[in-house]
Design a protein around this motif. Structure first.
Motif, PDB file in Angstrom:
ATOM      1  N   HIS A 177      25.901  33.927 -97.698  1.00 25.46           N
ATOM      2  CA  HIS A 177      26.224  33.012 -98.804  1.00 25.46           C
ATOM      3  C   HIS A 177      27.339  32.052 -98.406  1.00 25.46           C
ATOM      4  O   HIS A 177      27.292  30.870 -98.735  1.00 25.46           O
ATOM      5  N   ALA A 185      33.597  28.719-103.036  1.00 26.02           N
ATOM      6  CA  ALA A 185      32.229  29.130-102.726  1.00 26.02           C
ATOM      7  C   ALA A 185      32.226  30.110-101.562  1.00 26.02           C
ATOM      8  O   ALA A 185      31.768  31.238-101.700  1.00 26.02           O
ATOM      9  N   LEU A 212      26.219  24.282-108.821  1.00 26.62           N
ATOM     10  CA  LEU A 212      26.525  25.080-107.634  1.00 26.62           C
ATOM     11  C   LEU A 212      27.581  26.136-107.942  1.00 26.62           C
ATOM     12  O   LEU A 212      27.524  27.262-107.428  1.00 26.62           O
ATOM     13  N   THR A 264      17.283  31.889-109.874  1.00 27.45           N
ATOM     14  CA  THR A 264      17.930  31.093-108.821  1.00 27.45           C
ATOM     15  C   THR A 264      16.959  30.031-108.309  1.00 27.45           C
ATOM     16  O   THR A 264      17.337  28.857-108.150  1.00 27.45           O
ATOM     17  N   LYS A 268      26.169  28.368 -99.010  1.00 31.82           N
ATOM     18  CA  LYS A 268      26.780  27.725-100.168  1.00 31.82           C
ATOM     19  C   LYS A 268      27.770  26.640 -99.722  1.00 31.82           C
ATOM     20  O   LYS A 268      27.827  25.547-100.309  1.00 31.82           O
ATOM     21  N   GLY A 276      20.012  24.902 -96.948  1.00 31.02           N
ATOM     22  CA  GLY A 276      20.793  25.733 -97.859  1.00 31.02           C
ATOM     23  C   GLY A 276      19.960  26.173 -99.050  1.00 31.02           C
ATOM     24  O   GLY A 276      20.020  27.325 -99.484  1.00 31.02           O
ATOM     25  N   TYR A 277      19.163  25.233 -99.560  1.00 35.94           N
ATOM     26  CA  TYR A 277      18.300  25.518-100.711  1.00 35.94           C
ATOM     27  C   TYR A 277      17.314  26.638-100.385  1.00 35.94           C
ATOM     28  O   TYR A 277      17.164  27.612-101.142  1.00 35.94           O
ATOM     29  N   ILE A 300      19.173  29.962-100.203  1.00 30.94           N
ATOM     30  CA  ILE A 300      19.653  30.594-101.443  1.00 30.94           C
ATOM     31  C   ILE A 300      18.490  31.136-102.279  1.00 30.94           C
ATOM     32  O   ILE A 300      18.620  32.161-102.944  1.00 30.94           O
ATOM     33  N   SER A 340      26.007  28.887-109.728  1.00 27.62           N
ATOM     34  CA  SER A 340      25.236  29.619-108.740  1.00 27.62           C
ATOM     35  C   SER A 340      26.134  30.535-107.911  1.00 27.62           C
ATOM     36  O   SER A 340      25.755  31.657-107.574  1.00 27.62           O
ATOM     37  N   THR A 341      27.340  30.078-107.606  1.00 35.01           N
ATOM     38  CA  THR A 341      28.277  30.928-106.870  1.00 35.01           C
ATOM     39  C   THR A 341      28.603  32.184-107.661  1.00 35.01           C
ATOM     40  O   THR A 341      28.583  33.296-107.137  1.00 35.01           O
ATOM     41  N   SER A 377      22.618  28.666 -91.999  1.00 31.82           N
ATOM     42  CA  SER A 377      21.825  29.075 -93.153  1.00 31.82           C
ATOM     43  C   SER A 377      20.451  29.563 -92.724  1.00 31.82           C
ATOM     44  O   SER A 377      19.827  30.384 -93.394  1.00 31.82           O
ATOM     45  N   GLN A 401      25.650  34.443-107.398  1.00 31.37           N
ATOM     46  CA  GLN A 401      25.483  35.065-106.088  1.00 31.37           C
ATOM     47  C   GLN A 401      26.558  36.111-105.832  1.00 31.37           C
ATOM     48  O   GLN A 401      26.294  37.152-105.217  1.00 31.37           O
TER      49      GLN A 401
END
Lengths: 649, 549
Positions: free
Chosen positions: A358, A273, A326, A447, A362, A402-403, A406, A329-330, A489, A333
Motif C-alpha cells: 500500500h 498515505a 484517496l 474499493t 498509494k 496504482g489503480y 489497489i 481509500s487510505t 506497485s 486500506q
C-alpha cells in the motif's frame, strides 16, 4: 493461547555496520535543523540538501538490510544500539537506544525509499512556492521523527517519534497556514491525535506499573511469561489501540484525515498515505507479544479494522475531491491492515505485507493526483477533469498501475497482499472469521467501485476543464519518482510473497506464521471469488458513471444517505455536537465562574478587609498601609498560637 | 560550621553589588543601569554553573553550607547551603535572570503614570529603580532557595514581595495598582499563616528539645531520631500553616486568582521572574518543609492536596481555553502546570518527585518563553487580545516560529524538556494514585487545545490589518528568546545532568514519608515468584494467565 511458546526476546548488541543505525535518524534531523534554522541563506540549495539527507539514510538502510539478511538463521537479527541514558530516575531508567530488526528495517526502507522519491518529486511540485526550503525542512523533520518511531527500542522513545511525526504532520498540513481551512485542519489533526495519545500514555504507564520497565524486551518477556493478569494485558492492548486509532485514522478517531488533505500533495503521499498513518499498524504488530495474550483486545482491533474498512470505502464513493477520495481509500486500506494484525499470531506479517505494498501504490497514486493538480491549476474537483489520459499520458499510465494494484488485480501487488488478508480472515474460523472475511471481500468490491469512479472521472470521458485551464504533463523530476513507484506497485507484492519470504523474514520480530491445517476455502477459489467481486465493482462504476457524460457540478438534491456520506458519514457533526459545543459552553462557564465566583470571594473578602483598614487608617498613615494591618493581625495570631500550643502540650 | 566554597552567599551577593553600582550611577547615565544589571546577572549565572559542576551528586545532603548565629535570642541563624533540588532551582533562577533583564531593556525607560503631565511621578521611576528591583529579587530568590534556617527562610520569603510589588505597581500596565495590591495582600495573608506555623514549630521544638531552634537540619535530625515528636494535631496545624502559604505562592487552585492579574499587568520580564521563578518557592516549600517536617500530616493530607492539584490541572487549562487576553491565557496555563508540579510532589514517589522538581525548572523556561513571545506580539500590536492578531507567521516568520515552539513546549511535546517532567509526574502519580493520574492526563489534551487554538488565531490565518506592519524579531529579542528555546530543547533531549542531582535529594525527602516506591506486579523474569501485592494491577477483567496453566 500461544503465549508461553514464544521464546524470550533478546537483543544483540549492534556491531560493525549496525553501529550506523543512529545515522539513519541523525541525517534527516540535521537536514531539518539546517533548513529550518538557516533561514533565507539556504534557499538556493535547500531542496538539494533536503533530498540528500533521506537518500543518505536510504543508502545506509540498504547496506544494513543486506548485512541483516547476511546473518543466517542462527544469528540474532535484532540489533540494539545504546546511544545515551535519556531519563535516569531511580526505578525508571529509559535509554535512548535504536533497535534494528526485521520489522524496523522494513519500515526504514519504506520511509527512506518512498520518502526519497517524494522529496525528489517535491523539487518539481513545490518549485514555484516561495517557502520551498521550509517545506523541505519540515519534510526532513518528518522523516527523522518517523525513523525514530520505528527504530525505538522502548515505548517512551517510540512516543517521542510518535508525537514527533504528529508535529511534522501538523506543520505540513498547515504549510499554507494563511489559509484558514489549512490552519484549522492542522489543529484538528493534532488534537484528534492527542486524544489517541492519551491511550498510548496510559498504556506506557500501565506497562511500567506491571513490568517495571517500558523497554520492548522487558515488556514482551513479561507479557509472555504468563504472570501478568489477562485483564491488565487487555487494558494495555486496548489503550495501545486507542493510540493506533488516532495515528492511523481509524474509527472513531478517523475524522482528521480527510481535512489533512489541505497539506501539499507530496505530504499527503508520504505522511498521510505511505508512512505516518500506518504507524498504528506498526504499533500493534510491534506489540504482538502483548496482543498474543490479550484476545479480547485483538477482537477489538479486528472490529476497528473491519468498521473503518467499510466506512472509508463508503466515504470514498461520495467525494468529488480527488485527494479526499484517496484519503478515504487510505482509511479503508489501513482498516484492512488493522484487520490483519488483529488476527494475531501469524497474521502480523500479513498486515505488514499490505502496509508495504500500500505504501507504494498509494504514494504512487497521490503523486499522480499531485501531477494532475499541477497540470490543472491546483484543481482538486474531479468534475473539472475528464479525458486527461490524452494530455497526461505518463501520469495516466503510472496512476493506472496504482489503480490496478489497489483494486487487487492479478498480478499487481495489491492482489497478493489483499488476498492474503481475506484468506487469513476466513481461515481464522468462527463467526468473526466469516464476518470479517465477507466484509473484506465486500470491501474489495467497494474499493474497485470508487477507484474506477475516480479513474473514469479523471482520465476518461468528456473534457470538463474550465476555459482558462490548459492541462499539461508534469516535468521529469516528478514523473520519474512516479514511474519508480508504479513499477513497485506492479512487482512488490510478488517479490515480498515469494516463498513466504517476508513472513519468514519477519519471524524474529512478530513471531512465526501459523501453520494452517486446511484452508476454509482453497486460495485459488478464494482469489477467483474476490476477482469476480472486484470485476463487479468495476462494472458497476462503469454502469453508473462511465456510460454517460459527468456533470461539471455536483447534484444538490440527493438522498439522505448520500448526503451523510458526503459529510464523511456525519463524523464531524458528531464531534461538533459531543465535544466542541459542550466544551465551549464549559470553558465559558468556567471563565465566568473564575471571575465572579473564585475571584469574587477574594475581592469580597478584600472589600471587607478594606472597610476595616479604612477605619484603622485614621490612626496609621503609611504607604503600604495594609502591611501594617497584617502585622497587627500577625501579632495577634502569634500570641494565640503560642497560648494554644502551651495549653495543648 | 561550613563546607566547601560559600557559593550561596557569593551568588546572593553578586546581584546586590550590582544594585549598589546602579545606585551610584549619576542620573545622566541612568541608562547604564541596564548594562550593569545584565553584567551582574551574567556573572551570577556563570557562578551558579560553576557551583553546579562543583556539586557532588553522591555527596552530603547539603553542600556549600555556612552557618552563623544571627539572632541569638531565639536561635535564628544565617544558615545556607544547597541540596540537589535547591541547586536546580538556583540554576534556573540565575539563567533566567539575565534573560529577564534583556527582555526588560526598555521597560524601565518610561513607566506609565496616571497623569501624563506629571513628570515628578515619573522621575524616581527610571531604569535605575527598575533594574535595582530586578536584581534585588534575584538575590532574595537565591537566598530563599539556599536558606537552611526556617526563620531566615521566612524573612526572605516575605521580603521577596517588596521588590516585586514595586515592579508591578510602578512599571506595570493600566491596572497595575489593583494587580500589585492584590498580589501583595494575597501573599501577605499566606505569609502570615506561615509565620504562625514557624513560631509554632519553634515553640514545640523549645518544649521538647530544651532549646528552641530554627535550624532546619537540626529540626530534621530531631524529627528523624524521634527526639522531636509532634502530635498529630500539631503536625496538622503546622502543615496547614506552611501549606496554605505555599499554595498561594505556587499558586494552587483555588488560591490562584491573584496570578492572572499580576502576571498580565506586570512588564514582560517581570512576569517571567514572577511566574517562572518566584512562584517556584511555593512548590519548593512543599518539598523542603511540608513533607519532611510533618510527615504524618503530609501523608494524611496528600490525597486532598492531590484533589486540588487535579482540579487545578483541568480547571486552569479549561479557563485558559476561554481567555481572550494572551497574557491571562499564559497565566492560567501556569495554574494548570502548577497542578502537575504539586501532584508529582505529593505522589511521594521518586519519579513523581524528581519529575516535579524537573518540572519546576522546565516550567520556568517554558512559561518564560511563552510570556516573552506574547510580550513581543503585544508590544508590536499595542494589544494583548487574541482577536487583534492573525497571520503573524506570514508577516514575521521568525516571530511566528518562536511563538509556535514556546507553545509546543507548553503542551509538553515529546523531545522538548517539559515532556520528560510531565511524563515523570504522571507516571510517578500513576503508581500510587492511579485515578488522579488518569484524570490529570486529560490535561495534555486540553493543553493542546489552548495552545493550538491560540496559535491558529494569532500566528496563522489571514493577516489581520493591524499585523501587516509587524517587524520580525530584533537582534535583542533573538538573544532573549533563543537561549531559552535552546535550553528547552537541550533538556528535552538530555535531562540527565539535572536529574542526576535532583534524584538523590528526592529519594532522601521521600524516604521520610514512605518506605520505598511501589514495585511492579510482574518483576524481572527471574523473580516472578515474589509477586508483590503493594501494587495491585487487577483491573477485574480476567484472571491471571499463569493460573490457568
Amino acid at each position: 493461547m500461544t503465549s508461553t511458546t514464544t521464546a524470550a526476546v533478546q537483543y544483540a548488541h549492534a556491531t560493525g555496520v549496525f553501529k550506523l543505525t543512529f545515522l539513519l535518524i541523525l541525517l534527516p534531523a540535521i537536514g531539518a535543523a539546517v533548513l529550518l534554522l538557516g533561514g533565507k541563506r539556504t534557499n538556493a540549495w535547500g531542496h538539494l540538501l533536503g533530498c540528500a539527507m533521506p537518500i543518505g539514510s536510504f543508502v545506509i538502510a540498504v547496506i544494513e538490510f543486506f548485512a541483516l539478511i547476511g546473518r543466517d538463521g542462527g544469528e540474532n537479527r535484532q540489533l540494539d544500539q545504546h546511544l545515551f541514558s535519556w531519563v535516569p530516575v531511580a526505578g525508571f531508567h529509559v535509554d535512548a537506544n535504536v533497535l534494528l530488526d526485521p520489522l524496523s528495517i522494513c519500515f526504514v526502507l519504506l520511509i527512506t525509499g518512498v520518502g526519497s522519491l517524494i522529496h525528489i518529486y517535491s523539487i518539481g511540485y513545490m518549485e514555484h512556492d516561495p517557502d520551498r526550503r521550509r517545506f523541505f525542512g519540515q519534510l526532513n523533520l518528518f522523516v527523522a521523527a518517523m525513523l525514530l518511531l520505528v527504530l525505538a527500542d522502548n515505548y517512551l522513545v517510540l512516543y517521542v517519534g510518535w508525537e514527533g511525526v504528529g508535529l511534522a504532520s501538523y506543520l505540513l498540513i498547515g504549510f499554507w497556514h494563511h489559509k484558514p481551512s489549512a490552519a484549522v485542519a492542522a489543529k484538528k489533526a493534532f488534537l484528534v491525535n492527542r486524544v489517541g495519545d492519551l491511550g498510548l500514555s496510559f498504556a506506557v504507564m500501565l506497562m511500567f506499573t506491571t513490568f517495571g520497565t517500558v523497554a520492548f524486551d522487558g515488556v514482551f518477556n513479561g507479557a509472555s511469561s504468563g504472570h501478568a493478569r489477562t485483564g491488565t494485558m487487555t487494558a494495555i492492548g486496548l489503550l495501545l489501540l486507542l493510540g493506533a486509532c488516532g495515528k492511523s485514522a481509524q474509527a472513531p478517531l478517523q475524522s482528521w484525515l480527510l481535512d489533512a488533505m489541505e497539506g501539499p500533495t507530496p505530504v499527503s503521499a508520504l505522511i498521510h498515505a505511505a508512512t505516518m498513518v500506518t504507524a498504528g499498524v506498526y504499533l500493534v504488530a510491534r506489540s504482538g507479544a502483548i496482543y498474543d495474550v490479550a484476545p479480547h483486545a485483538r477482537l477489538l482491533v479486528e472490529i476497528v479494522g473491519g468498521v473503518t474498512l467499510v466506512m472509508g470505502a463508503i466515504i470514498g464513493c461520495a467525494y468529488d475531491d480527488i485527494k479526499k477520495v484517496l484519503a478515504a481509500s487510505t482509511m479503508s486500506q489501513i482498516g484492512y491492515m488493522m484487520l490483519a494484525v488483529g488476527f494475531g499470531p501469524g497474521a502480523y506479517a500479513i498486515g505488514i505485507l499490505h502496509l508495504l505494498t500500500h505504501g507504494f501504490f498509494k504514494a504512487n497514486m497521490f503523486l499522480g493526483a499531485g501531477s494532475v493538480m499541477h497540470g490543472n491549476n491546483d484543481e482538486v474537483n474531479m468534475r473539472r477533469y475528464g479525458g486527461l489520459r490524452h494530455v497526461m499520458p505518463v501520469t495516466f499510465m503510472t496512476f493506472a498501475f496504482g489503480y490496478l494494484a489497489i483494486i487487487g488485480m492479478i498480478p499487481f501487488s495489491g492482489f497478493f497482499s489483499k488476498d492474503k488478508i481475506i484468506e487469513v480472515a476466513l481461515d481464522h474460523g468462527g463467526a468473526s472469521g466469516w464476518i470479517f472475511g465477507i466484509v473484506a471481500i465486500a470491501g474489495a468490491g467497494m474499493t474497485a467501485f470508487y477507484m474506477t469512479r475516480l479513474m473514469l472521472m479523471t482520465f476518461f470521458g468528456n473534457k470538463r476543464w474550465p476555459r482558462d485551464v490548459h492541462p499539461h504533463e508534469s516535468p521529469k523530476v516528478m514523473l520519474v519518482p512516479m514511474a519508480i513507484l508504479a513499477a513497485g506497485s506492479l512487482v512488490l507484492g510478488y517479490l515480498l510473497i515469494l516463498g513466504g519470504s517476508l513472513q519468514h523474514f519477519l519471524t524474529p520480530s512478530v513471531g512465526p506464521s501459523l501453520e494452517v491445517g486446511a484452508h476454509t476455502i482453497s486460495p485459488v477459489v478464494l482469489s477467483i471469488i474476490t476477482l469476480a467481486v472486484v470485476a463487479g465493482g468495476v462494472g458497476a462504476a462503469w454502469w453508473i458513471i462511465g456510460r454517460k457524460p459527468v456533470a461539471a457540478e455536483q447534484a444538490p438534491n440527493v438522498r439522505p444517505y448520500a448526503h451523510a456520506t458526503r459529510r464523511s458519514l456525519t463524523g464531524d457533526a458528531v464531534n461538533e455536537a459531543v465535544f466542541m459545543r459542550p466544551g465551549q459552553y464549559l470553558t465559558r462557564a468556567l471563565v465566568y465562574f473564575d471571575n465572579r465566583g473564585v475571584d469574587g470571594i477574594v475581592n469580597g473578602f478584600a472589600a471587607g478587609v478594606g472597610g476595616t483598614s479604612a477605619r484603622i487608617r485614621r490612626v496609621q498613615t503609611g504607604f503600604v498601609r495594609s502591611y501594617a494591618l497584617s502585622m497587627l493581625g500577625g501579632a495577634l495570631a502569634i500570641g494565640t498560637t503560642v497560648v494554644l500550643l502551651r495549653v495543648g502540650s | 560550621m561550613h563546607t566547601g566554597f560559600p557559593w550561596v552567599t557569593v551568588l546572593g551577593v553578586i546581584p546586590l553589588v550590582g544594585v549598589v553600582a546602579i545606585m551610584l550611577l549619576p542620573r545622566a547615565q541612568e541608562a547604564q543601569a541596564k548594562v550593569v544589571a545584565l553584567g551582574a546577572s551574567l556573572v551570577t549565572m556563570v557562578g551558579s554553573i560553576v557551583m553546579a559542576i562543583a556539586y557532588e551528586n553522591d555527596g552530603a545532603r547539603f553542600q556549600f553550607t555556612q552557618d552563623y548565629n544571627w539572632i541569638k535570642a531565639f536561635g535564628a541563624h544565617y544558615a545556607v547551603g544547597v541540596d540537589g533540588i535547591a541547586l536546580a532551582l538556583i540554576l534556573m533562577t540565575t539563567v533566567l535572570a539575565p534573560i529577564c533583564i534583556l527582555a526588560s531593556w526598555h521597560d524601565g525607560d518610561r513607566p506609565v503614570v496616571d497623569d501624563e503631565a506629571d513628570e515628578d511621578a515619573r522621575a524616581g521611576r527610571g531604569p535605575r529603580l527598575f533594574f535595582s528591583l530586578l536584581l534585588a529579587t534575584e538575590t532574595l530568590v537565591i537566598g530563599v532557595f539556599g536558606a537552611l534556617d526556617v526563620f531566615f527562610f521566612y524573612v526572605l520569603f516575605e521580603a521577596m514581595l517588596i521588590p516585586m510589588y514595586f515592579l508591578i505597581g510602578s512599571f506595570g500596565g493600566p491596572r497595575r495598582s489593583y494587580a500589585a495590591v492584590k498580589f501583595l495582600l494575597y501573599s501577605l495573608a499566606g505569609g502570615l499563616l506561615m509565620l504562625v506555623a514557624v513560631i509554632g514549630l519553634f515553640v514545640a521544638a523549645s518544649h521538647q528539645l530544651g532549646t528552641g531552634t530554627f535550624d532546619y537540619r537540626a529540626l530534621l535530625a530531631a524529627i528523624d531520631s524521634g527526639k522531636l515528636h509532634l502530635s498529630h494535631g500539631e503536625q496538622a496545624a503546622l502543615f496547614l500553616g506552611f501549606f496554605i502559604a505555599f499554595a498561594i505562592k505556587a499558586p494552587l487552585w483555588p488560591f490562584h486568582t491573584w496570578l492572572p492579574d499580576a502576571a498580565s499587568e506586570a512588564p514582560t520580564g517581570t512576569a517571567v521572574m514572577l511566574v517562572g521563578v518566584l512562584d517556584k518557592v511555593g512548590t519548593f516549600g512543599f518539598l523542603r518543609f511540608c513533607i519532611p517536617l510533618f510527615p504524618w500530616a503530609a501523608r494524611e493530607f496528600a490525597p486532598w492536596v492531590m484533589v486540588l492539584c487535579v482540579i487545578g490541572v483541568l480547571y486552569g487549562a479549561l479557563v485558559a481555553i476561554g481567555q481572550k487576553d494572551l497574557k491571562r491565557l499564559v497565566a492560567y496555563s501556569s495554574v494548570s502546570h502548577f497542578g502537575f508540579i504539586a501532584l508529582g510532589v505529593f505522589a511521594f514517589t521518586t519519579q513523581g518527585g524528581s519529575g516535579a522538581t524537573l518540572y519546576m525548572v522546565n516550567h520556568g523556561f517554558s512559561t518564560g518563553a511563552l510570556f516573552l513571545v506574547v510580550g513581543f506580539m503585544a508590544t508590536r500590536r499595542g494589544s494583548r487580545l487574541v482577536d487583534d492578531f492573525g497571520g503573524v507567521a506570514k508577516v514575521a516568520p521568525w516571530l511566528g516560529a518562536v511563538t509556535l515552539i514556546a507553545g509546543l513546549s507548553a503542551l509538553s511535546l515529546p523531545g522538548l524538556s517539559t515532556f520528560v517532567s510531565e511524563f515523570l509526574v504522571l507516571l510517578g502519580t500513576f503508581t500510587t494514585h492511579r485515578w488522579f493520574a488518569v484524570v490529570a492526563t486529560f490535561g495534555i489534551v486540553l493543553a493542546a487545545v489552548y495552545v493550538l487554538w491560540m496559535v491558529q488565531r494569532t500566528i496563522h490565518g489571514p493577516v489581520a490589518p493591524a499585523v501587516e506592519g509587524f517587524k520580525d524579531l530584533s537582534l535583542r529579542e533573538t538573544w532573549v528568546i533563543a537561549p531559552i528555546l535552546a535550553v528547552i530543547v537541550a533538556l528535552g533531549v538530555y535531562p540527565k545532568p539535572i536529574l542526576d542531582f535532583i534524584n538523590p535529594s528526592i529519594e532522601q525527602t521521600n524516604s521520610i514519608v514512605r518506605d520505598h516506591d511501589p514495585v511492579p506486579s510482574v518483576p524481572e523474569l527471574s523473580q516472578t515468584n515474589q509477586v508483590d501485592t503493594t501494587l495491585n494491577i487487577d483491573t477485574g477483567i480476567g484472571a491471571p494467565i499463569g493460573s490457568s496453566n
